[in-house]
Write an enzyme that holds these catalytic residues in place. Structure first.
Site, PDB file in Angstrom:
ATOM      1  N   LEU A   1       0.816  -1.214   0.000  1.00  0.00           N
ATOM      2  CA  LEU A   1       0.000   0.000   0.000  1.00  0.00           C
ATOM      3  C   LEU A   1       0.851   1.265   0.000  1.00  0.00           C
ATOM      4  CD1 LEU A   1      -2.640  -1.148   2.652  1.00  0.00           C
ATOM      5  CD2 LEU A   1      -2.769  -1.328   0.155  1.00  0.00           C
ATOM      6  N   CYS A   2       1.977   1.223  -0.656  1.00  0.00           N
ATOM      7  CA  CYS A   2       2.948   2.314  -0.661  1.00  0.00           C
ATOM      8  C   CYS A   2       2.923   3.016  -2.022  1.00  0.00           C
ATOM      9  CB  CYS A   2       4.343   1.728  -0.396  1.00  0.00           C
ATOM     10  SG  CYS A   2       5.688   2.924  -0.397  1.00  0.00           S
ATOM     11  N   GLY A   3       3.274   4.278  -2.022  1.00  0.00           N
ATOM     12  CA  GLY A   3       3.396   4.991  -3.289  1.00  0.00           C
ATOM     13  C   GLY A   3       4.475   4.407  -4.187  1.00  0.00           C
TER      14      GLY A   3
ATOM     15  N   THR B   1       4.960   1.104  -4.418  1.00  0.00           N
ATOM     16  CA  THR B   1       4.573  -0.272  -4.763  1.00  0.00           C
ATOM     17  C   THR B   1       4.709  -0.573  -6.261  1.00  0.00           C
ATOM     18  OG1 THR B   1       3.131  -0.379  -2.830  1.00  0.00           O
ATOM     19  CG2 THR B   1       2.754  -2.024  -4.544  1.00  0.00           C
TER      20      THR B   1
END
Length: 190
Positions: free
Chosen positions: A66-68, A70
């Site tokens: 759920l990371c920018g 990803t």
């Protein structure tokens, strides 16, 4: 060419296993240990033993669903496709240290393998920073204290000798020339 010390260290690590690696970490014997002394629990069960990749360069990347950053999974898969046949190994290591991997194994696999098409090994979720960090990450922090993960998708390139050859922060995309050049150099080293 792998030197005698690396072969002996790797053999001892394989025989002794991760318990000895943790003991050596606790005793501060970092300079003699290589990355081959460590293993990660695999996302699908079993272990990813770094000793199985002795003599090959590999990239260890802490990941999150759920990371920018990803979408870097796609770039890592491209690196895998480009360099795997020449000997490169990539290992994704999910972590919730930055609050962006709250998911379990099924959801992590869905993101990495189905959404981004990842075919390189993915570890089970571990801690990558602080006193409870996985032994590999404690070793890496001791070896390169200025190059520890400050966010998801931090990359350690381990050379054929089992030591950290390069470290790249999350802002350096897998397609970056610096990463590709470092990998090509590590693959050419003998």
């Amino acid at each position: 060419m792998i030197d005698r010390r690396t072969i002996i260290t790797t053999a001892l690590a394989v025989i002794a296993g991760p318990v000895s690696a943790r003991r050596a970490l606790a005793q501060g014997a970092m300079s003699r240990i290589t990355a081959y002394a460590f293993s990660f629990p695999a996302l699908a069960g079993g272990e990813i033993r770094l000793a199985d990749y002795a003599g090959r360069p590999f990239l260890v990347v802490n990941t999150a669903s759920l990371c920018g950053y990803t979408p870097q999974y796609a770039g890592l898969q491209e690196l895998w496709a480009q360099f795997h046949d020449r000997g490169l190994m990539i290992i994704g290591v999910p972590s919730n240290d930055f609050g962006q991997e709250p998911n379990g194994a099924t959801e992590i696999a869905e993101t990495a393998q189905h959404q981004y098409g990842v075919t390189f090994p993915i570890a089970a979720k571990v801690i990558v920073k602080g006193p409870n960090a996985h032994p590999f990450y404690k070793w890496a922090a001791e070896a390169r204290p200025k190059d520890v993960p400050h966010w998801n998708f931090h990359k350690y390139l381990i050379g054929r000798d089992g030591y950290i050859a390069e470290a790249f922060p999350e802002t350096v995309e897998p397609s970056d020339t610096r990463i590709k050049t470092a990998i090509a150099r590590a693959l050419a080293d003998s």
